[in-house]
Design an enzyme around this catalytic site. Structure first.
Site, PDB file in Angstrom:
ATOM      1  CG  LEU A 223      20.920  12.184 -25.951  1.00 23.18           C
ATOM      2  CD1 LEU A 223      22.373  11.726 -25.958  1.00 23.18           C
ATOM      3  CD2 LEU A 223      20.574  12.833 -27.284  1.00 23.18           C
ATOM      4  CG  ASP A 224      14.581  10.124 -28.528  1.00 20.23           C
ATOM      5  OD1 ASP A 224      13.891  10.239 -27.500  1.00 20.23           O
ATOM      6  OD2 ASP A 224      14.478  10.874 -29.513  1.00 20.23           O
ATOM      7  N   PRO A 225      16.783   6.406 -27.066  1.00 18.64           N
ATOM      8  CG  PRO A 225      15.641   4.597 -26.161  1.00 18.64           C
ATOM      9  CD  PRO A 225      15.452   6.030 -26.569  1.00 18.64           C
TER      10      PRO A 225
ATOM     11  CB  ALA B 198      19.768  10.090 -30.097  1.00 19.98           C
TER      12      ALA B 198
ATOM     13  NE  ARG C 146      12.718  11.235 -32.280  1.00 18.19           N
ATOM     14  CZ  ARG C 146      11.860  10.681 -31.436  1.00 18.19           C
ATOM     15  NH1 ARG C 146      11.168   9.613 -31.804  1.00 18.19           N
ATOM     16  NH2 ARG C 146      11.670  11.179 -30.232  1.00 18.19           N
TER      17      ARG C 146
END
Length: 288
Positions: free
Chosen positions: A47-49, A51, A181
């Site tokens: 997970l992206d930071p 998210a 995104r």
């Protein structure tokens, strides 16, 4: 004096954590490594930071099982902030904010529904995609110029939640490897607006959902058919090659062989049997 022999205990554990926003998946995993005093651990689906949400974590030998789990579709909840431009397509690298005219809700719902199906897209440069062995976001943060190859994401379904101008909320179920995104940017191009994600939460990965760190049985999540082994347990115990004659279903494929205290994953190809993973301890799940 007789020496005592201590058996090293290996923690095999599978559960889902709820990663908070604005910290990396690796940073959050390290928290659980320290909590359970176990160095051998991993997670699936970075997970992206920016998210938050569902992150599958496994300790010990269960960390070898990620590629065999049923993790699709992945379901997300997202919020688009109209009028905001960002290098990262989220609120981490915003460089411009302007007013967008208010849209008709029916138009938004109609355009969201058109996203269902296969979509060609270019992954965000601020992502974990590899470029010549390096992560794309590392190159992007250094200001280096590079291109990512086009990919295909499958949108299984999409659900409009709310429109409170300039914010559009929706949920989407997508294939593995998809970027919400990028999905948001495709939608914004179609409605001829600028915007970025202001919120992103992964709700589930296949049947995996956050349940307050409940310990999970990996056998319930493996995307493999069970097969029957009719030979002696000792052969699997020591990893000795087994004959197709002792396997009930002899068709080519990957299978689970389950015994009383462990299970193995085998592959049958041209009547030859090989171990993909052998002697994975079965978990006695206790969530009381």
């Amino acid at each position: 004096m007789q020496k005592r022999v201590y058996e090293k205990y290996e923690l095999n554990k599978l559960f889902v954590v709820n990663k908070p926003m604005f910290i990396s998946s690796n940073f959050y995993l390290n928290k659980f490594k320290r909590l359970y005093k176990n160095k051998k651990a991993g997670f699936s689906g970075t997970l992206d930071p920016f998210a938050k949400g569902c992150l599958i974590v496994a300790f010990g030998q269960y960390a070898k099982l990620f590629k065999y789990f049923k993790k699709t579709p992945k379901r997300y909840k997202a919020v688009i902030w109209l009028g905001v431009s960002s290098e990262s397509f989220d609120i981490e690298r915003v460089y411009d904010i302007k007013l967008e005219e208010k849209l008709e809700q029916s138009f938004i719902e109609e355009e969201l529904n058109k996203l269902v199906g296969d979509l060609e897209y270019i992954p965000p440069k601020f992502s974990a995609k590899r470029v010549n062995g390096l992560k794309a976001y590392e190159l992007a943060r250094e200001g280096l110029d590079f291109e990512l190859e086009k990919s295909i994401m499958k949108v299984f379904d999409i659900k409009f939640l709310k429109y409170n101008h300039p914010f559009i909320s929706f949920e989407a179920s997508v294939s593995e490897g998809s970027y919400i995104r990028s999905l948001a940017q495709i939608f914004l191009e179609r409605i001829e607006c600028t915007g970025t994600l202001s919120y992103l939460e992964r709700l589930s990965e296949g049947e995996f959902k956050f349940q307050n760190h409940k310990e999970l049985n990996p056998l319930d999540f493996l995307d493999l058919e069970k097969n029957i082994y009719t030979g002696t347990k000792e052969w699997l115990d020591v990893g000795r090659k087994i004959s197709i004659d002792y396997i009930l279903n002899k068709k080519d494929g990957k299978y689970i062989i389950e015994l009383d205290d462990f299970f193995s994953i085998i592959e049958i190809k041209d009547e030859d049997v090989t171990y993909l993973l052998n002697k994975i301890p079965k978990q006695k799940v206790n969530n009381d």
